[in-house]
Scaffold this active site. Structure first.
Site, PDB file in Angstrom:
ATOM      1  CD  GLU A   3      -3.123  -0.586   0.169  1.00 34.72           C
ATOM      2  OE1 GLU A   3      -2.785  -0.359  -1.010  1.00 34.72           O
ATOM      3  OE2 GLU A   3      -4.300  -0.566   0.533  1.00 34.72           O
TER       4      GLU A   3
ATOM      5  CB  THR B 192      -5.670   6.057  -2.591  1.00 29.74           C
ATOM      6  OG1 THR B 192      -6.643   5.111  -3.020  1.00 29.74           O
ATOM      7  CG2 THR B 192      -5.619   6.048  -1.079  1.00 29.74           C
TER       8      THR B 192
HETATM    9  N1  HSE Z   1      -8.420   4.512   4.504  1.00 31.35           N
HETATM   10  C1  HSE Z   1      -7.952   4.733   3.171  1.00 31.35           C
HETATM   11  C2  HSE Z   1      -8.371   6.117   2.733  1.00 31.35           C
HETATM   12  C3  HSE Z   1      -8.556   3.698   2.256  1.00 31.35           C
HETATM   13  O1  HSE Z   1      -9.551   6.449   2.905  1.00 31.35           O
HETATM   14  O2  HSE Z   1      -7.536   6.871   2.224  1.00 31.35           O
HETATM   15  C4  HSE Z   1      -8.155   3.839   0.831  1.00 31.35           C
HETATM   16  O3  HSE Z   1      -8.817   2.855   0.066  1.00 31.35           O
END
Ligand code: HSE
Length: 310
Positions: free
Chosen positions: A131, A184
């Site tokens: 990630e 993201t």
């Molecule tokens: N918690 C992360 C965000 C998840 O909201 O940035 C990304 O899929």
């Protein structure tokens, strides 16, 4: 010992409205598939990536799967060459945990191929590194449920502590993926670095309420708790039709709806398959009316996580 393995890892819904970076659950579909084969070249080589329209790096040092596998082999002092064949069966930048599914498929597959030296929980930090490569933050709320299955709370990042939460029997998730892309990294950068004390109090109450609702199979409590005071109000602007889709889901009897991960996909939780189906149709209509191509998925909470296909 086998020389090749094929693994599927599922998509996930992260945040689940009130639990930014700390709550997530796995669904049955979509997901990613990876095949790993041992080679005699002593190197990790990405041989093929399908389904990404040529967008993912083939350099193993820059690719989520490559990095995950390299870390694993290095830490375990395993001098084994690996050929990677990745089949992306879900869209990039969808909010459905696309990079997490790849990272989890990779780490689960390499562990299988090397004779399972690690437990699933021990694999989690490797998937989190995937990630970091994908979006700059090693958040666990997608990789943990994809790897461990089920509905997962990340109680702490340091030390890493994940808790498997029970789910009521009739809990269903509806996901709608509009074919637009939200990175993201971008969706994280627009968030505020500081939040109001009163928002923290309200948000904590909802996280506690959601966890209690799951534990007690109390659908009304789950519903009352599916509210986000911190992240969604900022991210909503990234998703055309956000308010309309949520309203449509509400009209069809959802327990609560919101952005899946960092979007643009939206999710809704409901009691029973028929309600979940109706919500999916209603959500789809909103995007159809805006001429935005979309896919709808309906699933129970996937309790299995990754699985070996061959
Ligand atoms: N918690 C992360 C965000 C998840 O909201 O940035 C990304 O899929």
């Amino acid at each position: 010992m086998t020389d090749s393995v094929k693994v599927f890892a599922p998509a996930t819904v992260a945040n689940v409205t009130c639990g930014f970076d700390i709550l997530g659950f796995a669904v049955d579909a979509p997901g990613d598939e990876i095949t790993l084969k041992k080679n005699n070249q002593g190197k990790v080589i990405i041989r093929e990536i399908k389904g990404d329209e040529g967008r993912l790096p083939l350099d193993p040092g820059k690719n989520t799967c490559g990095v995950v596998i390299q870390h694993f082999l290095r830490d375990l002092a395993l001098d084994q060459g690996i050929d990677i064949f990745l089949h992306k069966k879900m869209p990039l930048g969808s909010g459905l945990g696309s990079s997490a599914a790849s990272a989890v498929a990779a780490i689960y597959a390499i562990n299988e191929l090397m004779g399972k030296p690690c437990t699933r929980k021990e694999l989690l930090p490797y998937a989190m590194e995937g990630e970091r490569v994908a979006c700059g933050a090693a958040h666990a709320d997608n990789v943990a449920p994809s790897l461990l299955g089920g509905f997962v709370l990340v109680r702490s990042y340091d030390p890493l502590d994940t808790i498997a939460l029970p789910v009521p029997d009739e809990l269903f998730a509806t996901l709608v993926h509009p074919q637009i892309e939200v990175r993201t990294k971008d969706a994280r950068e627009i968030l505020k670095r500081e939040i109001r004390f009163s928002d923290s109090v309200r948000q904590s109450g909802n996280v506690g309420g959601l966890v209690a609702g799951l534990l007690m199979s109390d659908y009304q409590l789950i519903s009352n708790s599916l509210v986000d005071h911190i992240v969604e109000p900022i991210r909503a602007i990234l998703i055309p039709g956000y308010d309309e889709v949520k309203a449509a889901a509400k009209e069809q009897g959802t327990l609560g709806a919101g952005i899946s991960g960092s979007g643009p996909s939206l999710f809704a939780l409901s009691k029973g398959h028929q309600t979940a189906y109706n919500i999916g149709e209603a959500m789809r209509e909103i995007f159809n009316a805006m001429d935005i191509e979309n896919e709808v998925y309906i699933s129970k909470i996937n309790q299995i996580g990754p699985k070996v296909l061959d």
